[in-house]
Write a protein that holds these residues in place. Structure first.
Motif, mmCIF file in Angstrom:
data_model
loop_
_atom_site.group_PDB
_atom_site.id
_atom_site.type_symbol
_atom_site.label_atom_id
_atom_site.label_comp_id
_atom_site.label_asym_id
_atom_site.label_seq_id
_atom_site.Cartn_x
_atom_site.Cartn_y
_atom_site.Cartn_z
ATOM 1 N N SER A 74 6.519 3.450 4.874
ATOM 2 C CA SER A 74 6.791 2.149 5.491
ATOM 3 C C SER A 74 7.169 2.312 6.959
ATOM 4 C CB SER A 74 7.910 1.429 4.735
ATOM 5 O OG SER A 74 7.492 1.060 3.441
ATOM 6 N N HIS A 75 7.952 3.318 7.278
ATOM 7 C CA HIS A 75 8.368 3.579 8.660
ATOM 8 C C HIS A 75 7.153 3.852 9.541
ATOM 9 C CE1 HIS A 75 11.215 4.530 11.749
ATOM 10 N NE2 HIS A 75 11.024 5.844 11.736
ATOM 11 N N ARG A 76 6.207 4.596 9.000
ATOM 12 C CA ARG A 76 5.005 4.952 9.759
ATOM 13 C C ARG A 76 4.026 3.786 9.913
ATOM 14 N NH1 ARG A 76 3.858 10.717 6.674
ATOM 15 N NH2 ARG A 76 5.262 12.029 7.944
ATOM 16 N N ARG A 77 4.139 2.817 9.040
ATOM 17 C CA ARG A 77 3.178 1.721 9.088
ATOM 18 C C ARG A 77 3.218 0.993 10.431
ATOM 19 N NH1 ARG A 77 0.613 -0.394 4.698
ATOM 20 N NH2 ARG A 77 0.753 1.780 4.009
ATOM 21 N N SER A 78 4.356 1.053 11.120
ATOM 22 C CA SER A 78 4.485 0.379 12.412
ATOM 23 C C SER A 78 3.467 0.899 13.415
ATOM 24 C CB SER A 78 5.902 0.552 12.970
ATOM 25 O OG SER A 78 6.240 1.924 13.122
ATOM 26 N N TRP A 79 3.294 2.241 13.463
ATOM 27 C CA TRP A 79 2.321 2.742 14.430
ATOM 28 C C TRP A 79 0.892 2.573 13.940
ATOM 29 C CZ3 TRP A 79 -0.301 6.685 12.180
ATOM 30 C CH2 TRP A 79 0.373 7.599 11.366
ATOM 31 N N TRP A 80 0.641 2.478 12.667
ATOM 32 C CA TRP A 80 -0.699 2.138 12.188
ATOM 33 C C TRP A 80 -1.070 0.727 12.651
ATOM 34 C CZ3 TRP A 80 -4.319 5.252 10.629
ATOM 35 C CH2 TRP A 80 -4.001 6.448 9.969
ATOM 36 N N GLY A 84 0.793 -1.223 0.000
ATOM 37 C CA GLY A 84 0.000 0.000 0.000
ATOM 38 C C GLY A 84 0.818 1.262 0.000
ATOM 39 N N CYS A 85 2.127 1.172 0.214
ATOM 40 C CA CYS A 85 2.977 2.363 0.200
ATOM 41 C C CYS A 85 3.412 2.672 -1.229
ATOM 42 C CB CYS A 85 4.207 2.156 1.078
ATOM 43 S SG CYS A 85 3.858 2.248 2.849
ATOM 44 N N PRO A 86 3.432 3.945 -1.581
ATOM 45 C CA PRO A 86 3.866 4.316 -2.937
ATOM 46 C C PRO A 86 5.356 4.122 -3.094
ATOM 47 C CG PRO A 86 3.532 6.274 -1.607
ATOM 48 C CD PRO A 86 3.069 5.113 -0.766
ATOM 49 N N LYS A 87 5.789 3.991 -4.334
ATOM 50 C CA LYS A 87 7.212 3.884 -4.595
ATOM 51 C C LYS A 87 7.916 5.137 -4.097
ATOM 52 C CE LYS A 87 6.919 0.786 -8.571
ATOM 53 N NZ LYS A 87 7.236 0.600 -10.012
ATOM 54 N N ARG A 88 9.085 4.937 -3.535
ATOM 55 C CA ARG A 88 9.835 6.057 -2.977
ATOM 56 C C ARG A 88 10.229 7.059 -4.059
ATOM 57 N NH1 ARG A 88 11.832 5.552 2.123
ATOM 58 N NH2 ARG A 88 11.475 3.562 3.148
ATOM 59 N N ASN A 89 10.150 8.328 -3.693
ATOM 60 C CA ASN A 89 10.659 9.347 -4.624
ATOM 61 C C ASN A 89 12.032 9.833 -4.194
ATOM 62 O OD1 ASN A 89 10.168 10.971 -2.425
ATOM 63 N ND2 ASN A 89 8.476 12.108 -3.353
ATOM 64 N N TYR A 90 12.551 9.238 -3.090
ATOM 65 C CA TYR A 90 13.892 9.495 -2.599
ATOM 66 C C TYR A 90 14.128 10.915 -2.108
ATOM 67 C CZ TYR A 90 14.527 4.921 -4.556
ATOM 68 O OH TYR A 90 14.368 3.598 -4.834
ATOM 69 N N LYS A 91 13.064 11.694 -1.956
ATOM 70 C CA LYS A 91 13.192 12.966 -1.265
ATOM 71 C C LYS A 91 12.959 12.679 0.204
ATOM 72 C CE LYS A 91 11.621 17.767 -1.154
ATOM 73 N NZ LYS A 91 10.693 18.772 -1.718
ATOM 74 N N MET A 92 13.978 12.865 1.007
ATOM 75 C CA MET A 92 13.950 12.417 2.391
ATOM 76 C C MET A 92 12.866 13.107 3.214
ATOM 77 S SD MET A 92 16.365 10.305 1.987
ATOM 78 C CE MET A 92 16.694 9.689 3.638
ATOM 79 N N LEU A 93 12.248 12.302 4.089
ATOM 80 C CA LEU A 93 11.281 12.768 5.074
ATOM 81 C C LEU A 93 9.969 13.246 4.464
ATOM 82 C CD1 LEU A 93 13.673 14.639 7.560
ATOM 83 C CD2 LEU A 93 12.858 12.284 7.679
ATOM 84 N N THR A 94 9.682 12.886 3.220
ATOM 85 C CA THR A 94 8.368 13.153 2.639
ATOM 86 C C THR A 94 7.405 12.046 3.057
ATOM 87 O OG1 THR A 94 8.916 11.936 0.636
ATOM 88 C CG2 THR A 94 9.382 14.316 0.646
ATOM 89 N N ASP A 95 6.125 12.253 2.819
ATOM 90 C CA ASP A 95 5.127 11.242 3.175
ATOM 91 C C ASP A 95 5.402 9.916 2.470
ATOM 92 O OD1 ASP A 95 3.830 12.974 4.878
ATOM 93 O OD2 ASP A 95 2.296 13.557 3.430
ATOM 94 N N ASN A 96 5.731 9.982 1.175
ATOM 95 C CA ASN A 96 6.048 8.760 0.445
ATOM 96 C C ASN A 96 7.246 8.050 1.056
ATOM 97 O OD1 ASN A 96 3.973 9.292 -1.303
ATOM 98 N ND2 ASN A 96 5.253 9.649 -3.097
ATOM 99 N N ASP A 97 8.252 8.816 1.387
ATOM 100 C CA ASP A 97 9.494 8.271 1.912
ATOM 101 C C ASP A 97 9.282 7.604 3.268
ATOM 102 O OD1 ASP A 97 12.441 8.032 1.808
ATOM 103 O OD2 ASP A 97 12.390 9.456 3.465
ATOM 104 N N LEU A 98 8.400 8.153 4.079
ATOM 105 C CA LEU A 98 8.192 7.669 5.445
ATOM 106 C C LEU A 98 7.061 6.652 5.560
ATOM 107 C CD1 LEU A 98 8.568 11.084 7.297
ATOM 108 C CD2 LEU A 98 10.132 9.149 7.476
#
Length: 335
Positions: free
Chosen positions: A253-259, A237-251
């Motif tokens: 997978s990291h955020r999925r832990s708290w979901w 469900g996460c979009p492909k990374r755009n490699y701009k750090m700390l954007t919603d797309n970039d984060l």
């Protein structure tokens, strides 16, 4: 070729900028800017702030129920009170209704340069939080009802704080449970500079990995480690990374832990996210897992008597839990 300000994260081949860790704006903040937020009602807005040095005053609030377990939630880097992560997790506990909820707001200290500001501030904060935990325990909170939950850098703070509690109590006190939601990777692994969260930090240290080798811890680091969907980017469900750090797309997978955590907390009547014990994600995919090991539930219902690495699959959107179907690998259908 990549530039002098970029590096490759081992085993992933993902390009990141060194500027994320040492080049962001510096920030000036003092330890007294951090505070504890006690949620006393049924709404997220029903909250009172307390200096960390006055943590014991929370016990005197009429709404504090010492018969209930108490959760202390610690946010991560560049997060703050109004972030979606804080609201989602706290509102899940409010929906559940059976915990005292205390939030550690260290937003000013968690800003600025990650390596030069936020991480050193986290180390200092863990020390004063340990003093607050000892005050709470010495004034009546049952240590076996105290649960520390931390996301990202907050997960590492939980470990540092727990070790300080043991040290300051001459090893007479050990926290019952720490839950780390994709605990921060740099600079805690391999642990040459800062000691990472570990299985000895509490009776139970359960870890949910969702962005291993990028923002999250690259290796097993708890009593029990959960690796949903392999534990790495990209989570379903996460979009492909755009490699701009700390954007919603970039984060994502990291955020999925708290979901995942919040979904388990909000479910009072049903245990969510069953997982099975395996040596690796490849073993999980091949069905080569430990048939004698008990099923463990990733989330709030994780039992105290499990250890090792557990795997499962989830959905790519809410509800994330697939139930028992998540314990058997289903290849992604190509469209």
């Amino acid at each position: 070729m990549f530039g002098r300000n970029q590096v490759i994260i081992a085993s992933t081949g993902v390009l990141i900028s060194v500027g994320l860790w040492i080049g962001l704006r510096p920030v000036k903040a003092t330890l007294d800017s951090a505070k504890l937020v006690f949620f006393y009602g049924k709404s997220f807005n029903d909250q009172r702030n307390f200096p960390i040095s006055k943590a014991v005053d929370i016990l005197e609030q009429d709404e504090f129920d010492n018969g209930k377990p108490t959760v202390i939630y610690v946010h991560g880097y560049i997060e703050h009170m109004e972030m979606e992560s804080v609201k989602v997790v706290c509102e899940a506990y409010l929906k559940r209704g059976d915990h005292n909820i205390i939030f550690v707001d260290w937003a000013d200290l968690a800003d600025g340069n990650y390596l030069l500001d936020a991480v050193p501030n986290a180390v200092k904060l863990s020390n004063i939080l340990a003093d607050a935990m000892l005050e709470l325990i010495n004034n009546g909170i049952a240590i076996n009802k105290l649960h520390i939950v931390g996301h990202s850098l907050g997960g590492q703070i939980a470990g540092m704080m727990a070790r300080k509690v043991k040290e300051k109590s001459s090893n007479t006190l050990k926290l019952r449970r720490i839950t780390a939601l994709d605990p921060a990777f740099p600079p805690f692994y391999p642990g040459w500079v800062y000691k990472p969260l570990g299985k000895r930090d509490a009776v139970l240290v359960d870890v949910i990995h969702t962005d291993a080798w990028l923002y999250g811890a690259p290796v097993s680091t708890g009593t029990v480690d959960f690796w949903p969907n392999g534990g790495k980017t990209l989570q379903p469900g996460c979009p492909k990374r755009n490699y701009k750090m700390l954007t919603d797309n970039d984060l994502c997978s990291h955020r999925r832990s708290w979901w995942f955590w919040a979904e388990s907390v909000a479910s009072v009547d049903t245990q969510k996210f069953p997982a099975i014990k395996c040596k690796s994600w490849d073993h999980f995919k091949d069905g080569k897992c430990d048939e004698d090991a008990p099923v463990a539930y990733m989330g709030i219902d994780c039992p105290l008597n499990v250890s090792g690495d557990y795997f499962l699959q989830t959905n790519g959107d809410e509800p994330y839990c697939k139930g028992s179907a998540g314990t058997k690998y289903a290849p992604k259908v190509k469209t």
